[in-house]
Every structure is written in C-alpha cells, then in structure tokens.
Design a protein around this motif. Structure first.
Motif, PDB file in Angstrom:
ATOM      1  N   SER A  43      -2.050   9.048   4.821  1.00 36.37           N
ATOM      2  CA  SER A  43      -1.830   7.710   5.579  1.00 36.37           C
ATOM      3  C   SER A  43      -0.832   6.430   5.693  1.00 36.37           C
ATOM      4  O   SER A  43      -1.010   6.959   3.530  1.00 36.37           O
ATOM      5  N   VAL A  44      -0.707   5.551   6.048  1.00 33.45           N
ATOM      6  CA  VAL A  44      -0.016   4.472   5.533  1.00 33.45           C
ATOM      7  C   VAL A  44      -0.345   4.084   3.861  1.00 33.45           C
ATOM      8  O   VAL A  44       0.166   3.787   3.914  1.00 33.45           O
ATOM      9  N   ALA A  45      -1.580   3.177   4.309  1.00 34.21           N
ATOM     10  CA  ALA A  45      -2.554   2.796   2.908  1.00 34.21           C
ATOM     11  C   ALA A  45      -1.738   3.560   1.661  1.00 34.21           C
ATOM     12  O   ALA A  45      -2.083   3.200   0.419  1.00 34.21           O
ATOM     13  N   GLY A  52       3.191   1.179  -4.382  1.00 33.24           N
ATOM     14  CA  GLY A  52       3.282  -0.361  -4.771  1.00 33.24           C
ATOM     15  C   GLY A  52       4.040  -0.981  -3.829  1.00 33.24           C
ATOM     16  O   GLY A  52       4.061  -2.175  -3.986  1.00 33.24           O
ATOM     17  N   MET A  53       3.750  -0.703  -2.628  1.00 31.73           N
ATOM     18  CA  MET A  53       4.077  -2.384  -1.678  1.00 31.73           C
ATOM     19  C   MET A  53       3.088  -2.121  -0.299  1.00 31.73           C
ATOM     20  O   MET A  53       1.536  -1.587  -0.523  1.00 31.73           O
ATOM     21  N   THR A  54       3.430  -3.066   0.552  1.00 32.03           N
ATOM     22  CA  THR A  54       2.469  -3.196   1.759  1.00 32.03           C
ATOM     23  C   THR A  54       2.425  -2.141   2.648  1.00 32.03           C
ATOM     24  O   THR A  54       3.370  -1.789   2.732  1.00 32.03           O
ATOM     25  N   GLU A  55       0.972  -2.050   3.323  1.00 30.40           N
ATOM     26  CA  GLU A  55       1.040  -1.130   4.391  1.00 30.40           C
ATOM     27  C   GLU A  55       1.653  -2.102   5.417  1.00 30.40           C
ATOM     28  O   GLU A  55       3.115  -1.136   6.331  1.00 30.40           O
ATOM     29  N   ASP A  56       2.706  -3.105   6.061  1.00 32.52           N
ATOM     30  CA  ASP A  56       3.626  -3.868   6.567  1.00 32.52           C
ATOM     31  C   ASP A  56       4.581  -3.053   6.226  1.00 32.52           C
ATOM     32  O   ASP A  56       5.835  -2.826   7.160  1.00 32.52           O
ATOM     33  N   GLU A  57       4.665  -3.750   5.310  1.00 32.54           N
ATOM     34  CA  GLU A  57       5.950  -3.011   4.285  1.00 32.54           C
ATOM     35  C   GLU A  57       6.713  -1.507   5.585  1.00 32.54           C
ATOM     36  O   GLU A  57       7.679  -0.714   5.753  1.00 32.54           O
TER      37      GLU A  57
END
Length: 102
Positions: A43-45, A52-57
């Motif tokens: 998944s994106v999450a 080590g990034m955000t889902e938005d990134e």
C-alpha cells in the motif's frame, strides 16, 4: 505554412521544450514507482514507512508531481528491493525498478 514550396523555406526544427521533458520524466518516474509497488503488493502507507517518507510524498511522486533526482531514485529503489533502470528518452517506459536477483 502556406507558400512553403514556392519560397523554398525550410520549417524550423522542433526543439524539445525543457519543461515538457521534466513533466514526462516525472510521469515516467511516478508510473515506475506505482508499478513496482503494485507488484510487491504494498500500500502507499507501507511503502511510505519502508522509505521513511509520508504517504503524501509517495502519492505526489506516483501522480507525476515530483521530478526524479538520483538520490530519490536510489532511496526508493532500496525501499523496493530493486535497482533503478533508465533508458534514453523521456517516455513512460524510460524508468523502471528491476527486482534484485534472487
């Protein structure tokens, strides 16, 4: 273009617009990330956590909103257990993540 043959004027060669090239590269990068994530069933999450990034990134990259850098390509390749492959050109198939050999 009227009168091209009567005046013997050659049309000016098409010059690639650097902004369009950047857009195509960002789209190719996003597609490659989306495709590899899908193959891994992440998944994106889950990918965001691995990288080590955000889902938005991650979503921004997949939507073609991020111009790829070497550092970012390497970082995401490590999170995807893959190597980055690039070809000349700027089409959608010019970037992909190739799984490490088992």
């Amino acid at each position: 273009m009227t009168g091209y043959h009567t005046r013997w004027v050659r049309p000016e060669p098409l010059v690639e617009d650097p902004e369009r090239i950047m857009i195509r590269e960002a789209l190719a990068f996003g597609k490659a990330l989306y495709d590899r994530r899908g193959v891994l069933g992440l998944s994106v999450a889950e990918l965001a956590e691995r990288a080590g990034m955000t889902e938005d990134e991650i979503e921004c990259i997949e939507e073609g909103g991020t111009v790829p850098t070497i550092a970012l390509l390497r970082h995401l390749a490590a999170a995807l257990n893959a190597d980055v492959r690039l070809t000349s050109g700027h089409d959608l198939g010019s970037v992909w993540f190739e799984p490490h050999a088992a």
